[in-house]
Motif scaffolding. Structure first.
Motif, PDB file in Angstrom:
ATOM      1  N   THR A   1      16.061  58.191  42.565  1.00  0.00           N
ATOM      2  CA  THR A   1      16.935  59.547  42.333  1.00  0.00           C
ATOM      3  C   THR A   1      18.339  59.013  41.823  1.00  0.00           C
ATOM      4  O   THR A   1      18.946  57.847  41.691  1.00  0.00           O
ATOM      5  CB  THR A   1      17.464  59.635  43.780  1.00  0.00           C
ATOM      6  OG1 THR A   1      16.393  59.955  44.532  1.00  0.00           O
ATOM      7  CG2 THR A   1      18.449  61.002  43.921  1.00  0.00           C
ATOM      8  N   PHE A   2      18.678  59.960  40.554  1.00  0.00           N
ATOM      9  CA  PHE A   2      19.465  59.499  39.660  1.00  0.00           C
ATOM     10  C   PHE A   2      20.829  60.611  39.717  1.00  0.00           C
ATOM     11  O   PHE A   2      20.446  61.598  39.691  1.00  0.00           O
ATOM     12  CB  PHE A   2      19.295  59.082  38.205  1.00  0.00           C
ATOM     13  CG  PHE A   2      18.351  58.080  38.171  1.00  0.00           C
ATOM     14  CD1 PHE A   2      18.552  56.767  37.914  1.00  0.00           C
ATOM     15  CD2 PHE A   2      17.024  58.154  38.399  1.00  0.00           C
ATOM     16  CE1 PHE A   2      18.070  55.646  38.002  1.00  0.00           C
ATOM     17  CE2 PHE A   2      16.170  57.016  38.396  1.00  0.00           C
ATOM     18  CZ  PHE A   2      16.638  55.668  38.240  1.00  0.00           C
TER      19      PHE A   2
ATOM     20  N   ALA B   1      15.475  64.369  51.217  1.00  0.00           N
ATOM     21  CA  ALA B   1      14.897  63.895  52.305  1.00  0.00           C
ATOM     22  C   ALA B   1      13.528  63.073  52.435  1.00  0.00           C
ATOM     23  O   ALA B   1      13.313  62.213  53.228  1.00  0.00           O
ATOM     24  CB  ALA B   1      15.260  64.861  53.354  1.00  0.00           C
ATOM     25  N   THR B   2      12.631  63.703  51.477  1.00  0.00           N
ATOM     26  CA  THR B   2      11.227  63.416  51.677  1.00  0.00           C
ATOM     27  C   THR B   2      10.485  62.881  50.452  1.00  0.00           C
ATOM     28  O   THR B   2       9.499  62.350  50.299  1.00  0.00           O
ATOM     29  CB  THR B   2      10.527  64.640  52.185  1.00  0.00           C
ATOM     30  OG1 THR B   2      10.618  65.490  51.039  1.00  0.00           O
ATOM     31  CG2 THR B   2      10.942  65.255  53.229  1.00  0.00           C
TER      32      THR B   2
ATOM     33  N   ASN C   1      23.577  55.291  48.253  1.00  0.00           N
ATOM     34  CA  ASN C   1      22.813  54.288  47.424  1.00  0.00           C
ATOM     35  C   ASN C   1      22.335  54.749  46.210  1.00  0.00           C
ATOM     36  O   ASN C   1      21.115  54.116  45.772  1.00  0.00           O
ATOM     37  CB  ASN C   1      21.995  53.437  48.283  1.00  0.00           C
ATOM     38  CG  ASN C   1      21.850  51.860  47.800  1.00  0.00           C
ATOM     39  OD1 ASN C   1      22.811  51.518  46.997  1.00  0.00           O
ATOM     40  ND2 ASN C   1      20.877  51.245  48.237  1.00  0.00           N
ATOM     41  N   ILE C   2      22.692  55.962  45.481  1.00  0.00           N
ATOM     42  CA  ILE C   2      22.089  56.439  44.298  1.00  0.00           C
ATOM     43  C   ILE C   2      22.716  55.976  43.145  1.00  0.00           C
ATOM     44  O   ILE C   2      23.979  55.955  43.077  1.00  0.00           O
ATOM     45  CB  ILE C   2      21.991  57.803  44.585  1.00  0.00           C
ATOM     46  CG1 ILE C   2      21.304  58.432  45.503  1.00  0.00           C
ATOM     47  CG2 ILE C   2      21.844  58.336  43.189  1.00  0.00           C
ATOM     48  CD1 ILE C   2      21.554  59.960  45.737  1.00  0.00           C
TER      49      ILE C   2
ATOM     50  N   LYS D   1      18.713  60.696  55.622  1.00  0.00           N
ATOM     51  CA  LYS D   1      19.113  60.046  54.286  1.00  0.00           C
ATOM     52  C   LYS D   1      18.351  60.245  53.126  1.00  0.00           C
ATOM     53  O   LYS D   1      17.130  60.843  53.256  1.00  0.00           O
ATOM     54  CB  LYS D   1      19.087  58.451  54.746  1.00  0.00           C
ATOM     55  CG  LYS D   1      20.077  58.231  56.112  1.00  0.00           C
ATOM     56  CD  LYS D   1      21.490  58.139  55.394  1.00  0.00           C
ATOM     57  CE  LYS D   1      22.073  56.619  54.538  1.00  0.00           C
ATOM     58  NZ  LYS D   1      23.267  56.512  54.410  1.00  0.00           N
ATOM     59  N   VAL D   2      18.797  59.834  52.101  1.00  0.00           N
ATOM     60  CA  VAL D   2      17.716  59.852  50.794  1.00  0.00           C
ATOM     61  C   VAL D   2      16.749  59.212  50.990  1.00  0.00           C
ATOM     62  O   VAL D   2      16.861  57.814  51.198  1.00  0.00           O
ATOM     63  CB  VAL D   2      18.792  59.818  49.472  1.00  0.00           C
ATOM     64  CG1 VAL D   2      17.632  59.659  48.194  1.00  0.00           C
ATOM     65  CG2 VAL D   2      19.838  60.576  49.221  1.00  0.00           C
ATOM     66  N   ARG D   3      15.661  59.579  51.142  1.00  0.00           N
ATOM     67  CA  ARG D   3      14.402  58.548  51.145  1.00  0.00           C
ATOM     68  C   ARG D   3      14.028  57.581  50.010  1.00  0.00           C
ATOM     69  O   ARG D   3      13.496  56.465  50.355  1.00  0.00           O
ATOM     70  CB  ARG D   3      13.159  59.393  51.634  1.00  0.00           C
ATOM     71  CG  ARG D   3      11.981  58.724  52.120  1.00  0.00           C
ATOM     72  CD  ARG D   3      10.897  59.770  52.735  1.00  0.00           C
ATOM     73  NE  ARG D   3       9.823  58.631  52.817  1.00  0.00           N
ATOM     74  CZ  ARG D   3       9.008  58.510  51.648  1.00  0.00           C
ATOM     75  NH1 ARG D   3       8.776  59.200  50.766  1.00  0.00           N
ATOM     76  NH2 ARG D   3       8.127  57.323  51.898  1.00  0.00           N
TER      77      ARG D   3
END
Lengths: 202, 464
Positions: free
Chosen positions: B56-57, B151-152, B91-92, B49-51
């Motif tokens: 992040t936009f 990811a990180t 959720n960005i 998932k996006v960490r």
């Protein structure tokens, strides 16, 4: 990514400078999903006329070169757009090695993260590769020994960062490798954000 | 020995370093756009998932429509929708079609205050170098790297070298940041900055607006550089004050005092030094298929004899592709299209410069004006700039990358010659067979009302 150890294949020479990623794959093909493949779009507008015929004179259209898998290009190959599709198109067509005096920086990184071995070489060595003829255009590229040879005794060595070399030899996902450092990342992150609280926007 | 601006930002983001000098860097800001779909697919394939969704936009720009088209290719809208879906799943916060904050990621990012001095910002787009204008370290990355950052929130990078370009003197009338960067690329070459981060400084830079600094840093990539940077100063702090995502109140004051330290030390050493004399620069245009083919508008297409022997085959191909006569004067080139827009030149200041010239005549060829963001569009309309363009017969469109990269259906027809404020004149860049000449907004507007490449300083009404 694709692992790389040794590769033996035919050279394609593309002696022009500043071949940008728009030439490697035009923007209008970028929306396709990765598994659709991009080999047919490689060098599309250089390979084909607007009505879809093969363009005479483009090196890849020489029937004796259609099976090439080692590209030798002029300086600044892969400059311009960051599109990784340029690397995917080369790989999907069958290329495994790209050699040039220098590359667009983003293209260079993209190559090594996908198992396309991008090799920076001095102009003199490139010139020697541009001159090979006939059966001598079949090269052996050996990553563990960092060497390029052919049957006529050509022998060139190349440089590669040890980390990138190891990653290529293993063909392992970088994401999974980085996750092993998660504790270190979290520790840094907590300190960094405490020192620079404006980084978090909410 | 002192440290450069680049050293300071790089070193403050190194989490760990390998023996070969490759560093794992923490990423403060990650911008994603509607041509990043494959990176989200890679993220899913890795089972991650996006960490840090809060860092992040998303921004829809590459594929977004710039006017209502009933017969629009559904593939383009699908890419815009895919970004919105990926952003929702992860959720960005994302600014898509219909959002008043939407725009080209390199125009809207800075104007929203997402770009801050001293931060490390990446985006899967080569023109991410733009954001360095605010004293950030910002560079473009490929899809695998985007997936890795998602990811990180980190990225492995080999440390680039640093290049310092000092610009002395002052810019003449109608000579802009665009002319300056085209001249720099013409001077050092399309790979002159390869492996380097460029820091720009000097009196000319000190006096440039943020919008002009963004134009300058934007095209650093066309000189092969990873990034362009300018040390933040009072102009930067004033620009950021009150921006929606910039720190507010006391936190802003604290940030500014930290940001004041972000400059190269007096005894810092760069790996390469270049000096450019601004007074010598004329309005500049390109003639070929690489931005390094930049020439003063007073010049001519090079003749075969002026080209090195080993470059003549490529030169001949360029002359044929571009439909040029060797030796002809640049001002004789008839244009078929004009494009005013792109992450290089679509900000309010650019539109004001173009409008000044649009007032002097009527478009002789189809001319697109594409503002860089919804905010730029609103401000331009409040000032009445759109009325000036419409009266001159220019088309006033919605924000997006549009005809710079021709991925959304806006394109230059095959064989047509386009005077363009964008950043790349590559073969086929603005559509298969398109012929692009890069220039400033005022120069593009001048070409629109005369129908040929024109020295804007020679127009009736601009003489100083």
């Amino acid at each position: 990514m694709l692992a790389f150890t040794e590769h033996r294949g035919l050279v394609l020479r593309l002696p022009w400078e500043n071949i940008d990623t728009d030439q490697i794959i035009p923007a209008r093909y970028l929306h396709r999903p990765r598994d659709a493949g991009y080999g047919d779009q490689l060098f599309h507008d250089l390979r084909f006329t607007p009505d879809g015929k093969l363009r005479v004179g483009f090196p890849l259209n020489d029937p004796t070169k259609a099976e090439s898998s080692i590209l030798v290009a002029g300086k600044n190959f892969g400059c311009g757009s960051s599109r990784e599709h340029a690397v995917w198109a080369l790989l999907d067509y069958g290329f495994r090695v790209a050699i040039a005096p220098d590359f667009g920086d983003i293209f260079f990184n993209n190559s090594l993260k996908n198992g396309l071995l991008a090799i920076r070489m001095d102009e003199q060595s490139i010139e020697s590769l541009m001159q090979v003829e006939g059966d001598s255009t079949i090269l052996s590229v050996d990553l563990p020994h960092q060497s390029i040879t052919n049957r006529d005794g050509l022998s060139l060595s190349f440089e590669i960062d040890s980390y990138r070399k190891e990653a290529l030899l293993k063909g392992e996902s970088e994401v999974q490798m980085t996750f092993r450092l998660l504790d270190e990342i979290k520790e840094f992150e907590a300190r960094h954000i405490t020192e620079n609280p404006w980084i978090e926007t909410s | 020995m002192g440290k450069t601006l680049f050293d300071k930002i790089w070193e403050s983001h190194v989490i760990t370093e390998r023996d070969d000098g490759t560093a794992l860097l923490f990423i403060d800001r990650h911008l994603v756009h509607d041509a990043t779909a494959q990176a989200f697919d890679q993220l899913k394939a890795e089972g991650k998932k996006v960490r840090r969704p809060d860092l992040t936009f998303g921004m829809a720009d590459h594929y977004i429509a710039t006017h209502h088209e009933p017969d629009r290719d559904p593939v383009h809208d699908n890419m815009v929708t895919t970004l919105a879906e990926n952003a929702r799943d992860q959720n960005i916060m994302s600014f898509g079609a219909g959002d008043e904050r939407q725009g080209i990621v390199h125009v809207a990012g800075p104007e929203l205050g997402l770009t801050l001095p001293g931060t490390l910002l990446v985006c899967g787009d080569s023109h991410t170098s733009t954001h360095g204008a605010l004293g950030a370290l910002a560079f473009g990355i490929g899809a695998s790297e985007v997936a890795h950052v998602l990811a990180t929130q980190t990225l492995w990078q080999k440390r680039p070298r640093s290049m310092h370009i000092r610009i002395d003197g002052e810019l003449g009338p109608y000579v802009t940041a665009k002319d300056l960067i085209l001249t720099i690329i013409g001077t050092i070459g399309a790979n002159g900055g390869a492996g380097h981060v460029i820091e720009y400084s000097g009196k000319v830079i000190d006096e440039l607006s943020i919008e002009s600094r963004l134009t300058l840093c934007n095209m650093s990539i066309e000189a092969g550089a990873r990034a362009g940077m300018i040390a933040p100063d009072e102009t930067t702090f004033a620009y950021l004050n009150g921006k929606p995502f910039a720190p507010q109140g006391e936190l802003f004051e604290r940030a500014v005092s930290a940001w004041r330290e972000l400059k190269s030390d007096a005894d810092a050493q760069h790996d390469k030094e270049v000096t450019i004399e601004a007074r010598a620069i004329a309005p500049t245009v390109t003639w070929g298929n690489s931005p390094e083919t930049a020439l003063p508008i007073t010049g001519h297409i090079p003749a075969l004899e002026e080209i090195e022997l080993n470059k003549r085959e490529q030169y001949n191909a360029t002359i044929e592709y571009m439909g040029l006569e060797p030796g002809e004067k640049l001002t004789t080139l008839i244009v078929d299209r004009v494009f005013i827009g792109s992450c290089t030149n679509s900000r309010l200041e650019d539109l004001r410069e173009a409008a000044k010239i649009a007032k002097l005549g009527k478009a002789k060829v189809p001319t697109f004006v594409v503002p860089g963001s919804q905010q730029v569009r609103r401000q331009a309309e409040q000032e009445g700039l759109h009325e000036i363009f419409l009266q001159a017969g220019f088309e006033w469109r919605e924000p997006g990358c549009s005809m710079c990269v021709a991925m959304n259906g806006d394109s230059v027809p095959a064989g047509a010659r386009c005077a363009s404020t964008s950043n790349r004149n590559f073969a086929g860049r603005q559509g298969p067979g398109s012929r692009t000449h890069l220039m400033s907004p005022a120069m593009a507007a001048a070409a629109a009302i005369t129908g040929h490449l024109t020295d804007v300083r020679e127009l009736e009404g601009t003489k100083c």
